[in-house]
Design a protein around this motif. Structure first.
Motif, mmCIF file in Angstrom:
data_model
loop_
_atom_site.group_PDB
_atom_site.id
_atom_site.type_symbol
_atom_site.label_atom_id
_atom_site.label_comp_id
_atom_site.label_asym_id
_atom_site.label_seq_id
_atom_site.Cartn_x
_atom_site.Cartn_y
_atom_site.Cartn_z
ATOM 1 N N HIS A 34 52.299 92.582 45.333
ATOM 2 C CA HIS A 34 52.901 93.903 45.108
ATOM 3 C C HIS A 34 54.328 93.759 44.585
ATOM 4 C CE1 HIS A 34 49.815 96.633 46.786
ATOM 5 N NE2 HIS A 34 49.427 95.529 47.397
ATOM 6 N N THR A 35 54.442 93.528 43.295
ATOM 7 C CA THR A 35 55.694 93.084 42.694
ATOM 8 C C THR A 35 56.512 94.178 42.000
ATOM 9 O OG1 THR A 35 54.457 92.475 40.700
ATOM 10 C CG2 THR A 35 54.835 90.742 42.335
ATOM 11 N N GLU A 36 56.041 95.412 41.983
ATOM 12 C CA GLU A 36 56.767 96.441 41.236
ATOM 13 C C GLU A 36 58.193 96.631 41.751
ATOM 14 O OE1 GLU A 36 56.462 101.159 39.921
ATOM 15 O OE2 GLU A 36 55.333 100.426 41.638
ATOM 16 N N ARG A 37 58.367 96.752 43.065
ATOM 17 C CA ARG A 37 59.692 96.950 43.647
ATOM 18 C C ARG A 37 60.073 95.875 44.654
ATOM 19 N NH1 ARG A 37 57.943 102.483 43.268
ATOM 20 N NH2 ARG A 37 59.300 103.631 41.817
ATOM 21 N N ILE A 38 59.215 94.865 44.809
ATOM 22 C CA ILE A 38 59.524 93.763 45.715
ATOM 23 C C ILE A 38 59.539 92.465 44.914
ATOM 24 C CG2 ILE A 38 58.950 92.577 47.852
ATOM 25 C CD1 ILE A 38 57.237 94.961 48.638
ATOM 26 N N GLU A 39 60.667 91.772 44.939
ATOM 27 C CA GLU A 39 60.778 90.480 44.265
ATOM 28 C C GLU A 39 60.657 89.393 45.326
ATOM 29 O OE1 GLU A 39 63.944 87.944 41.479
ATOM 30 O OE2 GLU A 39 64.371 90.008 42.073
ATOM 31 N N PHE A 40 59.663 88.524 45.178
ATOM 32 C CA PHE A 40 59.380 87.510 46.187
ATOM 33 C C PHE A 40 60.026 86.178 45.829
ATOM 34 C CE2 PHE A 40 55.987 90.630 46.565
ATOM 35 C CZ PHE A 40 55.992 90.862 47.927
ATOM 36 N N ARG A 144 49.206 110.293 41.294
ATOM 37 C CA ARG A 144 47.779 110.274 41.618
ATOM 38 C C ARG A 144 47.112 109.000 41.132
ATOM 39 N NH1 ARG A 144 45.001 115.521 42.112
ATOM 40 N NH2 ARG A 144 43.314 114.589 40.910
ATOM 41 N N GLY A 145 46.099 108.587 41.889
ATOM 42 C CA GLY A 145 45.253 107.478 41.485
ATOM 43 C C GLY A 145 45.713 106.118 41.964
ATOM 44 N N ALA A 146 44.758 105.281 42.364
ATOM 45 C CA ALA A 146 45.005 103.896 42.780
ATOM 46 C C ALA A 146 46.079 103.794 43.857
ATOM 47 C CB ALA A 146 45.387 103.044 41.569
ATOM 48 N N ALA A 147 46.062 104.730 44.796
ATOM 49 C CA ALA A 147 47.097 104.743 45.832
ATOM 50 C C ALA A 147 47.120 103.450 46.637
ATOM 51 C CB ALA A 147 46.895 105.949 46.748
ATOM 52 N N CYS A 148 45.958 102.908 46.964
ATOM 53 C CA CYS A 148 45.910 101.678 47.759
ATOM 54 C C CYS A 148 46.488 100.479 47.004
ATOM 55 C CB CYS A 148 44.469 101.374 48.171
ATOM 56 S SG CYS A 148 43.850 102.444 49.477
ATOM 57 N N CYS A 149 46.493 100.547 45.686
ATOM 58 C CA CYS A 149 47.021 99.440 44.875
ATOM 59 C C CYS A 149 48.522 99.572 44.627
ATOM 60 C CB CYS A 149 46.301 99.377 43.525
ATOM 61 S SG CYS A 149 44.516 99.172 43.651
ATOM 62 N N ARG A 150 49.095 100.706 45.004
ATOM 63 C CA ARG A 150 50.523 100.935 44.740
ATOM 64 C C ARG A 150 51.343 101.135 46.004
ATOM 65 N NH1 ARG A 150 51.630 105.342 42.862
ATOM 66 N NH2 ARG A 150 49.672 106.485 42.953
ATOM 67 N N ASN A 151 50.681 101.284 47.137
ATOM 68 C CA ASN A 151 51.361 101.624 48.376
ATOM 69 C C ASN A 151 51.006 100.592 49.442
ATOM 70 O OD1 ASN A 151 51.656 104.859 50.082
ATOM 71 N ND2 ASN A 151 53.007 103.119 50.011
ATOM 72 N N LEU A 152 51.967 100.089 50.170
ATOM 73 C CA LEU A 152 51.664 99.098 51.193
ATOM 74 C C LEU A 152 52.620 99.221 52.366
ATOM 75 C CD1 LEU A 152 52.983 95.547 50.280
ATOM 76 C CD2 LEU A 152 53.686 97.572 49.021
ATOM 77 N N GLN A 191 56.933 101.514 54.958
ATOM 78 C CA GLN A 191 56.052 101.757 53.835
ATOM 79 C C GLN A 191 56.849 101.613 52.546
ATOM 80 O OE1 GLN A 191 53.109 105.358 52.439
ATOM 81 N NE2 GLN A 191 55.092 105.875 53.243
ATOM 82 N N VAL A 192 56.269 100.936 51.569
ATOM 83 C CA VAL A 192 56.930 100.727 50.280
ATOM 84 C C VAL A 192 55.955 101.069 49.154
ATOM 85 C CG1 VAL A 192 58.141 99.103 48.784
ATOM 86 C CG2 VAL A 192 58.287 98.835 51.261
ATOM 87 N N ILE A 193 56.434 101.817 48.184
ATOM 88 C CA ILE A 193 55.647 102.051 46.979
ATOM 89 C C ILE A 193 56.012 100.953 45.983
ATOM 90 C CG2 ILE A 193 55.141 103.631 45.078
ATOM 91 C CD1 ILE A 193 55.943 105.928 46.907
ATOM 92 N N SER A 194 55.094 100.030 45.778
ATOM 93 C CA SER A 194 55.335 98.883 44.898
ATOM 94 C C SER A 194 53.995 98.424 44.353
ATOM 95 C CB SER A 194 56.023 97.752 45.671
ATOM 96 O OG SER A 194 56.305 96.646 44.842
ATOM 97 N N ALA A 195 53.706 98.776 43.121
ATOM 98 C CA ALA A 195 52.381 98.535 42.548
ATOM 99 C C ALA A 195 52.033 97.051 42.511
ATOM 100 C CB ALA A 195 52.313 99.120 41.136
ATOM 101 N N CYS A 196 50.742 96.787 42.596
ATOM 102 C CA CYS A 196 50.231 95.414 42.592
ATOM 103 C C CYS A 196 50.319 94.797 41.201
ATOM 104 C CB CYS A 196 48.791 95.415 43.074
ATOM 105 S SG CYS A 196 48.054 93.769 43.154
ATOM 106 N N GLY A 197 50.761 93.556 41.138
ATOM 107 C CA GLY A 197 50.896 92.852 39.870
ATOM 108 C C GLY A 197 49.592 92.305 39.323
#
Length: 259
Positions: A34-40, A144-152, A191-197
């Motif tokens: 989940h790399t949209e807003r989290i840099e690992f 809307r859409g793919a909420a499980c892939c963008r929210n964790l 909870q963080v909104i950070s889409a899956c890479g």
């Protein structure tokens, strides 16, 4: 005014070493995807737990830029020059057609993941249709859409003595970061909104879907393909949410209430 106005360096818990190794690898692949807003950053273990260094690229909700080059803090009335925004490193999770970065043995490693001769670990389907296709689910930012892939949900290491860190976490801008809760003596849950890479660019299609590891098991993490409990926590609009009673709109965990 400083780096913390734009981003926050933290340590995230990935899992326990005594967990089933397949589960730990799957969970690490899911989390570090989940790399949209989290840099690992670096990963490692300590006292039986696996951790990942990370940076939350979510600004403080009190940060203001009243004029070009100027900044202020609405909470403490600080004023000064705009702090430099952190430079983000690229975090690709796919290289070419079949080459991916996945989590194994406590770290991200490159692996060739080819398409399996049969579908592996997919959501139960009705009439050969994925029930999530076109579902009106949405995250707290109302997308809307793919909420499980963008929210964790993540577990962030922070003791009660680390008051400054906890205050900075709780001050992140909502809804990108929300529902910060202390869950123990050493960590916060949020909870963080950070889409899956692993998603196809501009799409909700998962590039791990239908691929397999060398040992034949699914490359797609199990957490991504399990049925949500009918009476459990789900996103607003989730097709698996229990039917609302007495005409009351269904609401879900990601909006802060039970479905």
């Amino acid at each position: 005014m400083g780096r913390q106005c734009h981003a926050l360096d933290v340590i995230l818990r990935v899992g326990a070493l005594d967990e089933d190794r397949t589960w730990l690898d799957d969970h690490g692949t899911w989390l570090l995807g989940h790399t949209e807003r989290i840099e690992f950053g670096e990963t490692g273990d300590s006292r039986g737990q696996v951790y990942a260094m990370a940076t939350l690229h979510v600004p403080c909700r009190h940060y203001r830029e009243p004029a070009p080059g100027a900044a202020s803090c609405a909470a403490h009335a600080f004023r000064g020059k705009s702090p430099r925004r952190p430079v983000r490193a690229a975090q690709p999770r796919r290289f070419g057609e079949d080459r991916f970065l996945v989590f194994e043995e406590k770290r991200l490693v490159p692996r060739t993941l080819r398409r399996a001769p049969r579908e592996l670990r997919v959501l139960p389907q009705s009439n050969d249709r994925n029930p999530c296709d076109g579902a009106p689910c949405r995250t707290p930012d109302q997308r809307r859409g793919a909420a499980c892939c963008r929210n964790l949900w993540i577990e962030l290491m922070c003791t009660p003595r680390e008051k400054r860190l906890e205050a900075l976490v709780r001050a992140r801008r909502s809804p990108q970061v929300s529902y910060v809760t202390r869950v123990g003596a050493s960590s916060l849950e949020l909870q963080v909104i950070s889409a899956c890479g692993y998603l196809e660019p501009g799409s909700s299609a998962c590039t791990l879907h239908g691929r397999a590891h060398a040992d034949g098991r699914s490359a797609k993490p199990g957490v991504c393909v399990e049925w949500p409990a009918a009476d459990g926590w789900t996103h607003t609009g989730c097709v698996f949410a229990a039917a609302p009673a007495s005409g009351t709109a269904t609401r879900a965990l990601m909006d802060g209430t039970r479905a």
